[in-house]
Design an enzyme around this catalytic site. Structure first.
Site, PDB file in Angstrom:
ATOM      1  N   ARG A 161     -41.064  66.314 -14.803  1.00  0.00           N
ATOM      2  CA  ARG A 161     -41.222  65.839 -16.189  1.00  0.00           C
ATOM      3  C   ARG A 161     -42.465  64.955 -16.360  1.00  0.00           C
ATOM      4  NH1 ARG A 161     -38.612  61.581 -19.625  1.00  0.00           N
ATOM      5  NH2 ARG A 161     -38.330  62.462 -21.719  1.00  0.00           N
ATOM      6  N   ILE A 205     -41.342  63.684 -26.563  1.00  0.00           N
ATOM      7  CA  ILE A 205     -40.712  64.486 -25.519  1.00  0.00           C
ATOM      8  C   ILE A 205     -39.259  64.015 -25.520  1.00  0.00           C
ATOM      9  CG2 ILE A 205     -41.534  62.875 -23.702  1.00  0.00           C
ATOM     10  CD1 ILE A 205     -41.493  65.241 -21.735  1.00  0.00           C
ATOM     11  N   SER A 206     -38.324  64.944 -25.710  1.00  0.00           N
ATOM     12  CA  SER A 206     -36.911  64.574 -25.897  1.00  0.00           C
ATOM     13  C   SER A 206     -36.346  63.870 -24.675  1.00  0.00           C
ATOM     14  CB  SER A 206     -36.063  65.824 -26.175  1.00  0.00           C
ATOM     15  OG  SER A 206     -36.314  66.302 -27.465  1.00  0.00           O
ATOM     16  N   GLN A 207     -35.328  63.050 -24.939  1.00  0.00           N
ATOM     17  CA  GLN A 207     -34.578  62.388 -23.878  1.00  0.00           C
ATOM     18  C   GLN A 207     -33.988  63.468 -22.954  1.00  0.00           C
ATOM     19  OE1 GLN A 207     -31.383  60.155 -25.589  1.00  0.00           O
ATOM     20  NE2 GLN A 207     -30.545  59.546 -23.615  1.00  0.00           N
ATOM     21  N   PRO A 208     -34.107  63.296 -21.629  1.00  0.00           N
ATOM     22  CA  PRO A 208     -33.568  64.308 -20.714  1.00  0.00           C
ATOM     23  C   PRO A 208     -32.105  64.654 -20.984  1.00  0.00           C
ATOM     24  CG  PRO A 208     -34.953  62.773 -19.515  1.00  0.00           C
ATOM     25  CD  PRO A 208     -34.855  62.239 -20.905  1.00  0.00           C
TER      26      PRO A 208
END
Length: 213
Positions: free
Chosen positions: A37, A63-66
């Protein structure tokens, strides 16, 4: 930037964090462990890459939260070879997760700056979606339909009808619906006219904009 043993260790910790929050699909957790990431972010923010947080990227996007990536992916119930349409490519991290699960990915991005940047990144990293399109995600990709899965990575005020119409019978649309906070919805196409709707708690996404390329 390299992918080091230290990064791998941080990814293992991230996968454990995500599992502790309720993600159970072993293939999704394996994708979180495998995908670097930190390479999807500016090198100066590398330290933030393996926190379970969203993070700003180009063009006022994130960038979205995992955990969110894992949650949406798990809801899709992807099988190898499934055709999946992704609305909102962004950094390409969600795309990489879908590719890791051996989906055939068709992905659309409406921010030109981000589209160009991510396109170069995909080439450099060897990520190969079936199609990467600059355009309006609201319309989907009718020429490639029907899809086994559609995933929307931006908050939609309502469910775009075009996306429902592009689902196979048995196909699933995973979409956050709402204005300020969104409810995560999974809509399964049961027949030509019949759709089953399920909701899975609230999230916060950047807005899905229509006709604003």
């Amino acid at each position: 930037m390299k992918d080091t043993l230290k990064h791998r260790g941080m990814r293992n910790q991230l996968a454990e964090m995500v599992a502790a929050k309720g993600i159970e699909d072993p293939r999704v957790l394996q994708a979180i462990r495998a995908i670097p990431r930190h390479l999807f972010m500016d090198s100066s923010f590398e330290g933030h890459a393996y926190q379970d947080k969203a993070f700003p990227i180009a063009a006022d996007q994130t960038i979205s939260q995992p955990y969110t990536v894992a949650f949406q992916t798990e809801l899709l119930e992807i099988q190898p070879g499934d055709k999946v349409l992704e609305i909102g490519t962004g950094s390409g991290y969600q795309t990489a997760v879908l590719l890791h699960l051996k989906a055939k990915v068709f992905t659309i991005e409406r921010q030109l700056e981000l589209f160009k940047k991510t396109n170069l990144f995909f080439k450099k990293m060897g990520y190969r979606p079936k199609k990467y399109v600059f355009g309006d995600g609201y319309k989907g990709l009718p020429e490639e339909a029907p899809f086994d899965g559609v995933i929307v990575t931006a908050g939609a005020p309502e469910v775009p009808k075009a996306l429902l119409s592009q689902l196979k019978i048995g196909g699933r649309l995973v979409i956050p619906v709402g204005t300020d906070n969104q409810v995560m919805m999974r809509i399964t196409r049961k027949s030509e006219k019949e759709f089953e709707r399920e909701s899975f708690g609230t999230f916060r996404f950047v807005p899905l904009l229509e006709d604003k390329n």
